[in-house]
Design an enzyme around this catalytic site. Structure first.
Site, PDB file in Angstrom:
ATOM      1  N   GLU A 119      33.074  93.946  50.320  1.00  0.00           N
ATOM      2  CA  GLU A 119      32.484  92.734  50.876  1.00  0.00           C
ATOM      3  C   GLU A 119      33.444  92.022  51.831  1.00  0.00           C
ATOM      4  OE1 GLU A 119      32.788  93.677  47.766  1.00  0.00           O
ATOM      5  OE2 GLU A 119      31.120  93.040  46.490  1.00  0.00           O
ATOM      6  N   HIS A 163      38.282  94.645  50.006  1.00  0.00           N
ATOM      7  CA  HIS A 163      37.202  95.174  49.192  1.00  0.00           C
ATOM      8  C   HIS A 163      35.994  95.413  50.108  1.00  0.00           C
ATOM      9  CE1 HIS A 163      38.390  94.013  44.770  1.00  0.00           C
ATOM     10  NE2 HIS A 163      39.264  94.798  45.347  1.00  0.00           N
ATOM     11  N   SER A 194      28.427  95.290  41.984  1.00  0.00           N
ATOM     12  CA  SER A 194      28.536  93.873  41.623  1.00  0.00           C
ATOM     13  C   SER A 194      29.886  93.311  42.109  1.00  0.00           C
ATOM     14  CB  SER A 194      28.426  93.783  40.092  1.00  0.00           C
ATOM     15  OG  SER A 194      28.362  92.457  39.656  1.00  0.00           O
ATOM     16  N   CYS A 249      35.488  88.670  45.817  1.00  0.00           N
ATOM     17  CA  CYS A 249      34.350  88.800  46.729  1.00  0.00           C
ATOM     18  C   CYS A 249      33.278  87.770  46.406  1.00  0.00           C
ATOM     19  CB  CYS A 249      33.828  90.231  46.690  1.00  0.00           C
ATOM     20  SG  CYS A 249      35.055  91.403  47.332  1.00  0.00           S
ATOM     21  N   CYS A 277      33.372  91.532  42.666  1.00  0.00           N
ATOM     22  CA  CYS A 277      34.498  91.039  41.858  1.00  0.00           C
ATOM     23  C   CYS A 277      34.701  89.544  42.088  1.00  0.00           C
ATOM     24  CB  CYS A 277      35.774  91.799  42.227  1.00  0.00           C
ATOM     25  SG  CYS A 277      36.584  91.166  43.725  1.00  0.00           S
TER      26      CYS A 277
END
Lengths: 149, 149
Positions: free
Chosen positions: B56, B54, B81, B86, B83
């Site tokens: 991040e 992802h 935002s 992350c 998940c």
């Protein structure tokens, strides 16, 4: 023929031991669905210079891109109680069942998993505990790095 | 000279857009400490066939193995935002501050981050929201896969 939790743990433990033999952190995992192994994985912080390849996340990475329906009927087996990141990965994919070798040397996000409806089974396996106890005694700095401490 | 949150977000947004140009999911991130960029990253599910890269986590992976002391003074900036996975990665490493481009198209683990003492700043950036709104409309199946649905 379906794999038992103990057979799943044996595969995860084999991964963990292979990781230690490579100079890595001995944590392994297996992803099982419909009684079959989808993937195994092991912590590869040392081997790949990775900050995100924990046992569980390496296993999920090795499993590749799977449909949500597969995760939703899967079990992930891990030799050690899952850290916050791996707990989050399990929640992201809606994996409904987690089998844990031991949580004596490290207690991760088990309460959060349960609170979100995940079945958590702790096998309290002495081989897993002994393996981690030895590792932490041998490599405290590496272990602390892996858990962000 | 220190980077502002807006400057961090511009870097994350650039990553997200590069990801979309590659056919990927447009989410980007930047890790900043002591006013300097340590790493950037972007969701690479499509590009690497990855279930764990992802925005991040790709950023954390690109940053390599860092001492805990570095994470503990860092800010991670993300276009969306975070998940559950992350969120967990941020908690694992004790990153004390998360700057989020937008949470209108997806609301992740912000409450858990706050409950664990992380400062969460939501910039509510219209460019981030527009980018994700367009992406979700264009590729609903890919988006659902990325959030485990």
């Amino acid at each position: 023929m379906s794999l038992s939790d103990g057979e799943g743990l044996a595969l995860a433990l084999e991964e963990a031991r292979a990781g230690r033999a490579e100079g890595g952190i001995p944590i392994g995992a297996a992803l099982i669905a419909d009684g079959k192994i989808l993937a195994v994985g092991r912590n590869r912080r040392v081997q790949l210079g990775s900050s995100i390849r924990h046992g569980e996340t390496d296993c999920l990475e090795n499993a590749g891109r799977l449909p949500a329906t597969v995760y939703r009927q899967a079990t992930i087996v891990t030799t050690l109680s899952p850290c916050d990141m791996c707990t989050g990965a399990i929640l992201l994919y809606g994996i409904p069942r987690v089998v844990i070798g031991e949580n004596r040397t490290f207690l991760g996000g088990e309460d959060l998993l349960r609170a979100r409806g995940v079945e958590v089974v702790v096998l309290d396996d002495p081989s897993c505990t002994a393996m981690m106890t030895d590792f932490i005694a041998d490599e405290p700095a590496l272990w602390n790095e892996d858990i962000g401490e």
